[in-house]
Design a protein around this motif. Structure first.
Motif, PDB file in Angstrom:
ATOM      1  N   ARG A  82       5.437  -3.101   1.576  1.00  0.00           N
ATOM      2  CA  ARG A  82       6.863  -2.652   1.844  1.00  0.00           C
ATOM      3  C   ARG A  82       7.981  -3.849   1.257  1.00  0.00           C
ATOM      4  O   ARG A  82       7.473  -4.894   1.766  1.00  0.00           O
ATOM      5  CB  ARG A  82       7.100  -2.398   3.237  1.00  0.00           C
ATOM      6  N   LEU A  83       8.648  -3.255   0.613  1.00  0.00           N
ATOM      7  CA  LEU A  83       9.732  -4.250  -0.158  1.00  0.00           C
ATOM      8  C   LEU A  83      11.018  -4.208   0.899  1.00  0.00           C
ATOM      9  O   LEU A  83      11.160  -3.199   1.366  1.00  0.00           O
ATOM     10  CB  LEU A  83      10.040  -3.635  -1.292  1.00  0.00           C
ATOM     11  N   ARG A  84      11.711  -5.014   0.651  1.00  0.00           N
ATOM     12  CA  ARG A  84      12.912  -5.172   1.564  1.00  0.00           C
ATOM     13  C   ARG A  84      13.963  -4.288   0.618  1.00  0.00           C
ATOM     14  O   ARG A  84      14.807  -3.563   1.622  1.00  0.00           O
ATOM     15  CB  ARG A  84      13.692  -6.644   1.436  1.00  0.00           C
ATOM     16  N   ASN A  85      14.049  -4.132  -0.410  1.00  0.00           N
ATOM     17  CA  ASN A  85      14.900  -3.142  -1.225  1.00  0.00           C
ATOM     18  C   ASN A  85      14.198  -2.688  -2.275  1.00  0.00           C
ATOM     19  O   ASN A  85      13.034  -3.142  -2.679  1.00  0.00           O
ATOM     20  CB  ASN A  85      16.058  -4.141  -1.939  1.00  0.00           C
ATOM     21  N   ASN A  86      14.605  -1.491  -2.552  1.00  0.00           N
ATOM     22  CA  ASN A  86      14.095  -0.557  -3.614  1.00  0.00           C
ATOM     23  C   ASN A  86      14.017  -1.472  -4.981  1.00  0.00           C
ATOM     24  O   ASN A  86      15.214  -2.145  -5.212  1.00  0.00           O
ATOM     25  CB  ASN A  86      14.822   0.572  -4.268  1.00  0.00           C
ATOM     26  N   PRO A  87      13.028  -1.706  -5.845  1.00  0.00           N
ATOM     27  CA  PRO A  87      13.029  -2.162  -6.958  1.00  0.00           C
ATOM     28  C   PRO A  87      13.944  -1.280  -7.955  1.00  0.00           C
ATOM     29  O   PRO A  87      14.139  -0.222  -8.070  1.00  0.00           O
ATOM     30  CB  PRO A  87      11.716  -2.260  -7.558  1.00  0.00           C
ATOM     31  N   VAL A 105      13.786   2.129  -9.557  1.00  0.00           N
ATOM     32  CA  VAL A 105      12.840   2.560 -10.423  1.00  0.00           C
ATOM     33  C   VAL A 105      11.201   2.285  -9.507  1.00  0.00           C
ATOM     34  O   VAL A 105      10.216   2.751 -10.186  1.00  0.00           O
ATOM     35  CB  VAL A 105      12.514   1.331 -11.667  1.00  0.00           C
ATOM     36  N   GLY A 106      11.332   2.358  -8.288  1.00  0.00           N
ATOM     37  CA  GLY A 106      10.291   2.402  -7.417  1.00  0.00           C
ATOM     38  C   GLY A 106      10.831   2.571  -5.822  1.00  0.00           C
ATOM     39  O   GLY A 106      11.741   2.158  -5.515  1.00  0.00           O
ATOM     40  N   PRO A 107       9.731   2.786  -5.036  1.00  0.00           N
ATOM     41  CA  PRO A 107      10.168   2.938  -3.928  1.00  0.00           C
ATOM     42  C   PRO A 107       9.899   1.661  -2.838  1.00  0.00           C
ATOM     43  O   PRO A 107       9.570   0.755  -3.469  1.00  0.00           O
ATOM     44  CB  PRO A 107       8.949   4.055  -3.133  1.00  0.00           C
ATOM     45  N   GLU A 312       1.980  10.806  -4.008  1.00  0.00           N
ATOM     46  CA  GLU A 312       3.230  11.118  -4.331  1.00  0.00           C
ATOM     47  C   GLU A 312       4.001   9.887  -4.941  1.00  0.00           C
ATOM     48  O   GLU A 312       4.192   8.923  -4.268  1.00  0.00           O
ATOM     49  CB  GLU A 312       4.163  11.769  -3.338  1.00  0.00           C
ATOM     50  N   ASN A 313       4.439  10.141  -6.136  1.00  0.00           N
ATOM     51  CA  ASN A 313       5.019   9.122  -6.792  1.00  0.00           C
ATOM     52  C   ASN A 313       6.154   9.454  -7.610  1.00  0.00           C
ATOM     53  O   ASN A 313       5.948  10.608  -8.697  1.00  0.00           O
ATOM     54  CB  ASN A 313       4.357   8.351  -7.649  1.00  0.00           C
ATOM     55  N   ASP A 314       7.557   9.288  -7.407  1.00  0.00           N
ATOM     56  CA  ASP A 314       8.641   9.883  -8.098  1.00  0.00           C
ATOM     57  C   ASP A 314       9.042   9.026  -9.231  1.00  0.00           C
ATOM     58  O   ASP A 314      10.000   9.605  -9.970  1.00  0.00           O
ATOM     59  CB  ASP A 314       9.891   9.837  -7.154  1.00  0.00           C
ATOM     60  N   TYR A 315       8.360   8.054  -9.440  1.00  0.00           N
ATOM     61  CA  TYR A 315       8.934   6.955 -10.501  1.00  0.00           C
ATOM     62  C   TYR A 315       7.909   6.747 -11.624  1.00  0.00           C
ATOM     63  O   TYR A 315       8.072   6.420 -12.994  1.00  0.00           O
ATOM     64  CB  TYR A 315       9.185   5.587  -9.868  1.00  0.00           C
ATOM     65  N   ASN A 316       6.709   6.957 -11.225  1.00  0.00           N
ATOM     66  CA  ASN A 316       5.259   6.929 -12.298  1.00  0.00           C
ATOM     67  C   ASN A 316       4.511   7.822 -11.885  1.00  0.00           C
ATOM     68  O   ASN A 316       4.297   8.494 -11.010  1.00  0.00           O
ATOM     69  CB  ASN A 316       4.804   5.311 -12.096  1.00  0.00           C
ATOM     70  N   ASN A 317       3.297   7.901 -12.795  1.00  0.00           N
ATOM     71  CA  ASN A 317       2.191   8.746 -12.752  1.00  0.00           C
ATOM     72  C   ASN A 317       1.590   8.264 -11.335  1.00  0.00           C
ATOM     73  O   ASN A 317       1.338   6.974 -11.349  1.00  0.00           O
ATOM     74  CB  ASN A 317       1.283   8.957 -13.868  1.00  0.00           C
TER      75      ASN A 317
END
Length: 454
Positions: A82-87, A105-107, A312-317
């Protein structure tokens, strides 16, 4: 009353029928052990052999491990982060006016699951060499087990023979006590009649006391000999083991040259070194495998997403498959590989020198055992003659004593000579068999040397 009498008769009849089987069971509990039975029990129960068998099983499993390296390796992994902020990234456009936008560009939540397969294609012959080394290690452990069996067989034979010798020594002690008791009785009668002085009677009584002490010592030696055999058979140390007497003595004749040839051919110590030489050859080959490149075929299937199924990936395959060919080649390591090869070669040369030294030691051991057997065989003939002479000497001296011709000292000396001659006779007989067991171990045979094939 009639019913009571009937029950008593029935119970008495039942006890009468059961008693023989109970007596038989008691006999079975102290059944005498033959030498062959003792050897079989020793091979089955001895801890040294069981340890060797476990070591053999270890080698078998390690060979299976080496064989498994030829097949594809499968692995999987699952990761959550888990990232602190979305990339994010910045995107700049020039028209109609320059403008910079911040684009996600990423979750924040990332789930990754992958499945990998790796197949070795070429390892510089390292895998085949390791498998052969593992197979040779199985052969080595089998030879070690065979050596343990030979050692246990010899120890069981010697322990068995020591029991028989101790029993004979106890019989000699019993005979000495009985004859000295009779001598003391005669001495008392002769002293009452004034034929011998009191001093002669005292000498006889002292000799009888000494004989009784010797009997106690002989009985203790028998208990220790039985305990030694029990230990080899993994029986409780206090078991009252009884052994059967062996067939009558029969001399054997052997050719030293044939014995030496068989020892060089069959001794497990030399077989171990021969296997070690093969292992050294494989070690040289394994060291040289570092000169070659390593080639692997890799396959990978991976999934990435923002949910725990990684679907589920809204940014990449959310999934992908990768096939790659990997080649690694170590080009320079400051002489490390050359040092490994040279070390393996020197180890082989050291083993070759060791083999020659072991051969010389084995031939000397066989020669010594062969000479000991010859000496033991000659001692039997000498002991038989000495025993006959000692018996006749005691018979004549005892007869002379009863007739008042000789002294008590002469009788006691004659009995001491007879005791020593009897013990020497039994020690020569069983000493020959012990020497034969030593020779059998020296040439590396399990069974009777007389039936060994050369």
């Amino acid at each position: 009353m009639k019913a009571l009498l009937h029950r008593i008769l029935v119970m008495g009849l039942a006890l009468f029928l059961i008693a023989p089987s109970m007596r038989t069971y008691g006999k079975d509990q102290v059944a005498r052990l033959t030498l062959d039975q003792a050897i079989k029990e020793g091979i089955t129960n001895n801890r040294l052999i069981r340890e060797a068998e476990e070591q053999e099983r270890v080698a078998i499993q390690l060979e299976k491990k080496a064989r498994a390296d030829f097949f594809p390796k499968l692995s999987t992994s699952y990761t959550y982060s888990r990232l602190r902020n979305n990339p994010y990234t910045y995107f700049t456009t020039q028209k109609p006016v320059p403008q910079t936008s911040k684009i996600t560009v990423g979750p924040k939540d990332n789930f990754t699951w992958d499945f990998d397969i790796t197949q070795p294609l070429f390892t510089g012959f390292a895998l085949t060499t390791k498998r052969r080394l593992a197979g040779l290690d199985i052969d080595l452990k089998q030879v070690v087990k065979q050596q343990a069996i030979l050692d246990v067989i010899k120890k069981v034979k010697v322990a068995y023979l020591n029991i028989l010798l101790a029993k004979r020594a106890l019989e000699v002690a019993d005979e000495e006590v009985n004859q000295l008791q009779g001598h003391v009785h005669d001495a008392k009668q002769l002293h009452k009649q004034g034929v011998i002085p009191y001093n002669d009677l005292l000498k006889s009584q002292v000799a009888l006391a000494q004989a009784r002490q010797n009997r106690v010592k002989a009985l203790s030696n028998l208990d220790v000999a039985i305990a030694a055999l029990n230990s080899l058979l993994d029986r409780p140390i206090t078991t009252k083991t009884q052994v059967m007497e062996l067939p009558p003595f029969s001399p054997s004749y052997y050719e030293l040259s044939s014995l030496l040839e068989k020892a060089i051919r069959d001794r497990p110590e030399l077989k171990q070194l021969e296997i070690a030489i093969k292992q050294a050859d494989m070690a040289v080959r394994l060291a040289k495998s570092a000169y070659y490149p390593q080639v692997f075929l890799n396959g990978r299937y991976e999934r990435k997403g923002d949910n725990w199924q990684a679907s589920e990936n809204d940014y990449n395959n959310d999934h992908n498959t990768i096939v790659s060919l990997q080649l690694t080649w170590s080009l320079f390591e400051w002489g490390k590989r050359r040092a490994d090869v040279c070390a393996a070669l020197h180890k082989k040369k050291a083993l070759l020198e060791k083999i020659e030294g072991i051969k010389e030691s084995i031939m000397l051991e066989v020669k010594q055992a062969y000479q000991d057997l010859k000496v033991a065989q000659e001692n039997i003939h000498t002991a038989i003659e000495a025993l006959e002479q000692a018996k006749e000497n005691y018979r004549i001296t005892d007869l002379q004593y009863k007739e008042g011709i000789t002294t008590s000292t002469e009788v006691l000396d004659a009995r001491a000579f007879l005791t020593q001659a009897e013990f020497n006779y039994h020690r020569a007989l069983y000493g020959y068999r012990i020497a034969k067991a030593e020779l059998e171990r020296a040439i590396g045979t399990e069974g009777d040397l007389a039936n060994a094939k050369f």
